[in-house]
Each structure stands twice: as C-alpha cells, then as structure tokens.
Design a protein around this motif. Structure first.
Motif, PDB file in Angstrom:
ATOM      1  N   SER A  38       2.769  -6.172   2.310  1.00 24.49           N
ATOM      2  CA  SER A  38       3.140  -5.021   1.256  1.00 24.49           C
ATOM      3  C   SER A  38       1.813  -4.419   0.470  1.00 24.49           C
ATOM      4  O   SER A  38       0.414  -4.921   1.045  1.00 24.49           O
ATOM      5  CB  SER A  38       3.420  -5.779  -0.271  1.00 24.49           C
ATOM      6  OG  SER A  38       2.742  -6.443  -0.867  1.00 24.49           O
ATOM      7  N   PRO A  39       1.789  -2.663  -0.151  1.00 25.06           N
ATOM      8  CA  PRO A  39       0.910  -2.169  -0.291  1.00 25.06           C
ATOM      9  C   PRO A  39      -0.559  -2.768  -1.224  1.00 25.06           C
ATOM     10  O   PRO A  39      -1.379  -2.355  -1.582  1.00 25.06           O
ATOM     11  CB  PRO A  39       1.530  -1.374  -1.020  1.00 25.06           C
ATOM     12  CG  PRO A  39       2.377  -1.323  -0.286  1.00 25.06           C
ATOM     13  CD  PRO A  39       2.928  -2.676  -0.514  1.00 25.06           C
ATOM     14  N   PRO A  50      -3.861   2.081  -1.718  1.00 29.97           N
ATOM     15  CA  PRO A  50      -2.300   2.546  -1.067  1.00 29.97           C
ATOM     16  C   PRO A  50      -1.667   4.002  -1.249  1.00 29.97           C
ATOM     17  O   PRO A  50      -0.694   4.238  -1.956  1.00 29.97           O
ATOM     18  CB  PRO A  50      -1.315   2.041  -1.986  1.00 29.97           C
ATOM     19  CG  PRO A  50      -2.186   1.223  -3.172  1.00 29.97           C
ATOM     20  CD  PRO A  50      -3.760   0.990  -2.789  1.00 29.97           C
ATOM     21  N   LYS A  52      -0.181   6.209   0.460  1.00 28.81           N
ATOM     22  CA  LYS A  52       1.537   6.099   0.532  1.00 28.81           C
ATOM     23  C   LYS A  52       2.238   5.810  -0.319  1.00 28.81           C
ATOM     24  O   LYS A  52       3.542   6.502  -0.098  1.00 28.81           O
ATOM     25  CB  LYS A  52       1.818   4.921   2.181  1.00 28.81           C
ATOM     26  CG  LYS A  52       2.943   6.027   2.593  1.00 28.81           C
ATOM     27  CD  LYS A  52       2.708   5.395   4.250  1.00 28.81           C
ATOM     28  CE  LYS A  52       2.864   4.085   4.192  1.00 28.81           C
ATOM     29  NZ  LYS A  52       1.628   3.369   5.047  1.00 28.81           N
ATOM     30  N   MET A  53       1.832   4.466  -0.982  1.00 27.95           N
ATOM     31  CA  MET A  53       2.772   4.162  -2.117  1.00 27.95           C
ATOM     32  C   MET A  53       2.515   5.368  -2.856  1.00 27.95           C
ATOM     33  O   MET A  53       3.442   5.223  -3.301  1.00 27.95           O
ATOM     34  CB  MET A  53       3.081   3.374  -2.246  1.00 27.95           C
ATOM     35  CG  MET A  53       3.921   2.629  -3.798  1.00 27.95           C
ATOM     36  SD  MET A  53       3.114   0.919  -4.127  1.00 27.95           S
ATOM     37  CE  MET A  53       1.572   1.287  -4.234  1.00 27.95           C
ATOM     38  N   GLN A  56       4.179   8.841  -1.862  1.00 29.19           N
ATOM     39  CA  GLN A  56       5.997   8.818  -1.969  1.00 29.19           C
ATOM     40  C   GLN A  56       5.886   8.367  -4.044  1.00 29.19           C
ATOM     41  O   GLN A  56       7.762   9.142  -4.257  1.00 29.19           O
ATOM     42  CB  GLN A  56       6.489   6.906  -1.631  1.00 29.19           C
ATOM     43  CG  GLN A  56       5.881   6.916  -0.047  1.00 29.19           C
ATOM     44  CD  GLN A  56       6.809   8.050   0.509  1.00 29.19           C
ATOM     45  OE1 GLN A  56       8.068   8.254   0.402  1.00 29.19           O
ATOM     46  NE2 GLN A  56       6.307   8.666   1.403  1.00 29.19           N
ATOM     47  N   ILE A  57       5.479   8.066  -5.170  1.00 24.83           N
ATOM     48  CA  ILE A  57       6.346   8.232  -6.239  1.00 24.83           C
ATOM     49  C   ILE A  57       5.846   8.940  -7.241  1.00 24.83           C
ATOM     50  O   ILE A  57       6.648  10.073  -7.223  1.00 24.83           O
ATOM     51  CB  ILE A  57       4.528   6.592  -6.688  1.00 24.83           C
ATOM     52  CG1 ILE A  57       5.607   5.731  -6.351  1.00 24.83           C
ATOM     53  CG2 ILE A  57       5.104   6.756  -8.152  1.00 24.83           C
ATOM     54  CD1 ILE A  57       4.521   4.272  -6.878  1.00 24.83           C
ATOM     55  N   SER A 290       2.928  13.400   2.694  1.00 23.51           N
ATOM     56  CA  SER A 290       4.214  12.229   3.374  1.00 23.51           C
ATOM     57  C   SER A 290       4.737  12.151   4.765  1.00 23.51           C
ATOM     58  O   SER A 290       4.461  11.012   5.686  1.00 23.51           O
ATOM     59  CB  SER A 290       5.138  12.026   2.285  1.00 23.51           C
ATOM     60  OG  SER A 290       5.800  11.247   2.639  1.00 23.51           O
ATOM     61  N   ARG A 381      12.539   0.506  -0.298  1.00 18.61           N
ATOM     62  CA  ARG A 381      11.321  -0.365   0.527  1.00 18.61           C
ATOM     63  C   ARG A 381      10.337  -1.510  -0.260  1.00 18.61           C
ATOM     64  O   ARG A 381      10.011  -2.231   0.352  1.00 18.61           O
ATOM     65  CB  ARG A 381      10.923   0.733   1.672  1.00 18.61           C
ATOM     66  CG  ARG A 381       9.764   0.039   2.338  1.00 18.61           C
ATOM     67  CD  ARG A 381       9.219   1.077   4.014  1.00 18.61           C
ATOM     68  NE  ARG A 381       8.004   0.538   4.099  1.00 18.61           N
ATOM     69  CZ  ARG A 381       6.412   1.069   3.384  1.00 18.61           C
ATOM     70  NH1 ARG A 381       6.589   1.994   2.385  1.00 18.61           N
ATOM     71  NH2 ARG A 381       6.228   0.769   4.200  1.00 18.61           N
ATOM     72  N   TYR A 382      10.739  -0.718  -1.242  1.00 20.44           N
ATOM     73  CA  TYR A 382       9.547  -1.259  -2.568  1.00 20.44           C
ATOM     74  C   TYR A 382       9.502  -2.660  -2.494  1.00 20.44           C
ATOM     75  O   TYR A 382       9.045  -3.159  -3.048  1.00 20.44           O
ATOM     76  CB  TYR A 382       8.378  -0.020  -3.123  1.00 20.44           C
ATOM     77  CG  TYR A 382       7.646   0.465  -2.040  1.00 20.44           C
ATOM     78  CD1 TYR A 382       6.980   0.547  -1.908  1.00 20.44           C
ATOM     79  CD2 TYR A 382       8.186   2.219  -1.944  1.00 20.44           C
ATOM     80  CE1 TYR A 382       5.544   1.399  -0.857  1.00 20.44           C
ATOM     81  CE2 TYR A 382       7.848   3.030  -1.152  1.00 20.44           C
ATOM     82  CZ  TYR A 382       6.619   2.514  -0.813  1.00 20.44           C
ATOM     83  OH  TYR A 382       5.750   3.697   0.081  1.00 20.44           O
TER      84      TYR A 382
END
Length: 544
Positions: A38-39, A50, A52-53, A56-57, A290, A381-382
């Motif tokens: 996980s991230p 992280p 990428k996370m 996305q947020i 993204s 996904r998270y």
C-alpha cells in the motif's frame, strides 16, 4: 598444484554463480513485495512519498468542484430554456392550460377551432413586442431586416372521401405549399392570400409554422458570468395525420446560444470567467499528471511480470498461471486513465462553452459526470488495502462471472416478456406503448413498484386481452421475484460467504503468493570462507 588451483577456480566460479542467482531472486522478491504494498507501506519501507495517491486526492477535490460549478451554471441554462418554452406555448397556443396532453400540447376538434388557432398564432406573432414580458424579440438577418414567419401545409395531391358511401379516392403523393410574411404586415398578408387558408381537411396532413426569435439570458449575471444570447427556432405543428377528427398541436423549440455581439457589463463577471478558465486549465494539468503516473505504473507492472515469468520459466520450467498474471494488470489504473481522459475532454468542452465557442452543454455534462463517477469509484482502491473495507470489492470480483452468466440467461426470458407485452398490451395500456416503456415497467414490477397501478390501468374493453394480461403479469411477477431475483441474491450471498471464510481461514495460495512469502535464504559468508579453507587444506594434503 595445478589440480589444486583448477579446483579453487571452479569452486569460486560455482559459489559466485550461486550467490548471483540468489541475489537476483531476492531482488525480484523485494521488487514484487514493494509493488504489492500500500502507499503507506511503501513510505515506511523506502521513504518514497506516495505522489500518486496525493495526486488522486487532489484530483478528486478539483474535479468535484469543477462539476459543481458547471452543474449550477447548467441548471440556469436548462431552467431558462424550459421557462421560455412554457412562455412561448402560452403566447402562441390558444387554450393552452399549462400542462401538455400526452406528447402534444393542445388538441382541437372542429374546423372553426383549427382556423382560430392558426390565426391566433399569426396575430400573437405580429404583436410579440407588446405581449412578451421577457427580453425576447424578432430575429434579423445580416442586413437588419426582420426574418419572416413561414407557413407550410402538407396534403395529399388528390383526394376525395365519402364515408357514408364507403368510397375514397386518394393519391398518396404528398405536396407541400409554403408562404412567408413579415410580422408587420400580418393582417394585410392574410387578406391578400385568403385562398391559402381554404383547407381541405380530407387531404390535409399537417400545417407547420416556423419562425425565429432572439433572447438574452440575463439571470447568469447573478452567478457572476456573462449573459448568453439565444436564437430560438420555433416550430408549431398542426398534426392531422391520423384523420381521426382530432388535430394535435405541437410547439417545439431548438435553442442555440452564442456570444453577444456588443455588450457592456460592470462588476466581476469577466474576471470570474477568467478565474474559471484558469481553474479548468489546472484540472487538465492534474489529470494529465495522473494519467502519466498511472501509465508509468502499468509499464513497470508489465516489466515486472516479464521478469517474474522469465524467472519461473528458468527455474521451474513452466508458465505463470492466469490468476497471477491478472494480479499485475491492475484494473484500477485503467479506470483512472479513462476517468482522466473523460475529465480532460469535459474540461476542454467546458472552457469552449465559457469562451462562447460551443453551446452543447449536454455533451460536456456527460463527460464531466462520467469522469467524476469514475474518480469516486477509484477511491475504493485505497479502501481495499484495509481488510474490513475490502469485503465489497472481493465479493463483487468473485460474484461477477457467475452473475454475468446468470443475467444472460435471465435476460432472454426478460426480452421475451418485453416483446410479448408490447404486441399484446400496447394498444390497451399506456405503460406498454413502446418497447422501452415495457422494459421500464417490467423492471419496476421486478422491484415490487407500481404493481396495483399496472393492474388497474389496463382497459377492460376486451375480455380476452384482460384475461391474457392477468396471466402475463402474474406469471412474470411470480417467475422473476420468487425465482430469478432470489437466485440472483443467492449468487452474491454465496460469494460473500466464501470471501468471509477465506478471510477467516486464509485465502488459497497461488504461485506468486508462495514466492512472496518464502523466507530469505542468503549464504553465510563466514561459513563459506571456512568451507573454502577446509577444502583447500584437504586438497593440499591429497596433492602432497
């Protein structure tokens, strides 16, 4: 001594090869473990932020904000068009009550009413500037001349009907005759062309009145945006195709917005538009970032799969199973990339609409709405990294193949009932008049909605059809609610129970998972050195 040196070289080469293979295997195992972390675990393992996370947020916040802003503006546009349509119906349709009758607005049943409604449209159009309370007026051409009103009547080329003698003579070829006039000379034009209004109702198919109006949507000023100028293409139709003694009146409007030619406004409307354009540009930049990050992750996953497949082939002489291959092909990344593409297209369309280069709000809203839907679905996904929240994802993944096969079989029965209900009950029930209406009605019955109304609204003029409708509805409800729907729920429940059992007793181990959970076995350097010394000593004694 030569034998001793040859043996030492060989032992050193063998030990180096073994050490290299072990290190290669451990590197692959470490990379695989890191890929499936996980991230937060990746940050704790290698201190990698992280990104990428975080992207996305931030993208969720920006895309949702963009959607809300566009939705508020779109509501103003839609309400403006709907209210103008209602106003024009009250202005041009004589006897309009404010509610449409089925798919038409007004119906007339006598010749006198047809003529009165036709002349009423012409009179109201000639007095539009004195009647309308809104900012709406006649359209003009490039030379500043008012665009005329056009009346077209369509009728059979030749026809005579004698219902009492059951005799008719009809030429099915249609002819269309049109005339147009200036709104300022309506009364004079009507007197000069009185023969045009001598209607032969046996031959008449329809009459269409078309004209163009201009309007300005001033309510957008309240939302600090520039008002749009609209062109309304109005069509009023007197429909007599059925020749049943009932003439239906329709009023259709096709509205097109554009930038006003000359405008002057004080306040912050123009500045607000610039801020929105800059915000949309940032949304496009965030979505591009993204999409690039997710594409990079997919490429890395493919390379990692190739390394793992090559390792399995070299060491075990077999291929990686399909389940393990699907672990590398992360569908969430594809979902994010698709949502990014939709968001980028929607943002570009939104910027064009704000710049008054485009007028199609519907296409833009579809792209923005779909992208926001996919973005919020991607949040799952998270949540899937936590065991308590992962049940939904695993249950859907396990039940989807079975549910899909089940729906294919049940869909055949559903389509059969749809076609049967349309052909038999369509003439007697308003919910069965079209195939789409039948499908929607049956879906409502499937969920237990509107049952009594569906039974009660059927016209019981035909006893045979009434009896058939009862057998049809009872059999559908019994089959789909008590059997099909119960089996559908049972498939999902079975998948849920299987996932809960796996979470309690452990999931089946695949080759990939077994490889990841193998303990690290690196050669001990001290032991290898001692072994080399003992071997060298024994060989030396042998040579002596």
């Amino acid at each position: 001594m030569e034998l001793f040196s040859r043996y030492l070289d060989r032992s050193n080469s063998v030990s180096s090869v073994i050490t290299h293979d072990i290190m290669k295997e451990e590197n692959l195992r470490d990379d695989l473990r890191y890929y499936f972390m996980s991230p937060c675990e990746k940050y704790r393992a290698r201190r990698h932020i992280p990104w990428k996370m975080g992207v996305q947020i931030l993208k969720i916040i920006m895309v949702t904000t963009q959607l809300v802003l566009f939705g508020l503006n779109n509501q103003l546009v839609v309400s403006y068009k709907e209210e103008n349509t209602m106003a024009l119906k009250h202005l041009f349709l004589k006897g309009y009550s404010g509610l449409d009758e089925d798919d038409y607005s007004v119906a007339v049943y006598t010749k006198h009413d047809v003529y009165e409604s036709l002349f009423y449209v012409m009179d109201q159009y000639s007095q539009l500037g004195q009647l309308s309370v809104g900012p709406i007026s006649y359209a003009e051409d490039e030379n500043g001349k008012l665009l005329p009103l056009t009346i077209c009547k369509e009728y059979y080329r030749r026809g005579s009907v004698e219902p009492s003698d059951e005799i008719y003579d009809i030429d099915a070829q249609l002819e269309t005759v049109c005339m147009s006039h200036d709104p300022n000379t309506a009364n004079l034009w009507r007197a000069e062309n009185s023969s045009f209004f001598n209607l032969d109702f046996y031959r008449l198919v329809d009459i269409k009145i078309t004209f163009q109006l201009k309007g300005i949507n001033l309510q957008t000023v309240r939302s600090r945006e520039l008002p749009d100028c609209y062109s309304f293409f109005v069509t009023i139709t007197f429909d007599n195709q059925c020749h049943s003694g009932k003439v239906k009146l329709f009023l259709d409007i096709d509205a097109e917005s554009s930038a006003c030619r000359d405008w002057k406004i004080s306040g912050t409307a123009q500045k607000n538009t610039h801020y929105l354009l800059v915000f949309d540009a940032f949304v496009i930049l965030m979505c591009l970032t993204s999409a690039v990050l997710c594409t990079r992750s997919i490429i890395l996953a493919v390379r990692l799969l190739q390394r793992f497949s090559r390792f399995f082939h070299e060491n075990f002489n077999r291929k990686v199973c399909e389940d393990d291959q699907r672990e590398f092909l992360n569908g969430w990344y594809l979902l994010v990339i698709v949502s990014d593409l939709f968001a980028i297209i929607g943002s570009i369309l939104k910027m064009e609409i704000q710049a008054k280069n485009l007028t199609n709000y519907d296409v833009c809203s579809i792209f923005l709405g779909t992208s926001t839907l996919l973005v919020w679905v991607g949040v799952i996904r998270y949540l899937g990294y936590f065991q308590k929240y992962n049940v939904l994802i695993l249950t859907m993944k396990a039940a989807f193949p079975k549910v899909l096969r089940f729906c294919c079989c049940a869909g055949m029965i559903y389509l059969g009932y749809t076609f049967c209900g349309w052909i038999v009950l369509g003439p007697y029930h308003e919910k069965f008049e079209g195939l789409s209406l039948v499908a929607e009605c049956l879906f409502s019955l499937l969920n237990g909605d509107d049952m009594f109304t569906t039974f009660a609204q059927l016209k019981d003029k035909n006893t045979l059809v009434w009896l058939f409708s009862r057998a049809y509805l009872y059999s559908f409800i019994s089959l789909f609610i008590y059997m099909v729907l119960s089996l559908f729920i049972a498939l999902i429940t079975d998948a849920y129970e299987t996932i809960k059992s796996y979470q309690k007793n452990g999931f089946p181990q695949t080759d990939l998972q077994k490889f990841l959970h193998e303990p690290t076995e690196l050669p001990n350097i001290e032991e290898s050195d001692q072994t080399d010394v003992s071997v060298r000593h024994s060989v030396l004694c042998y040579c002596q």
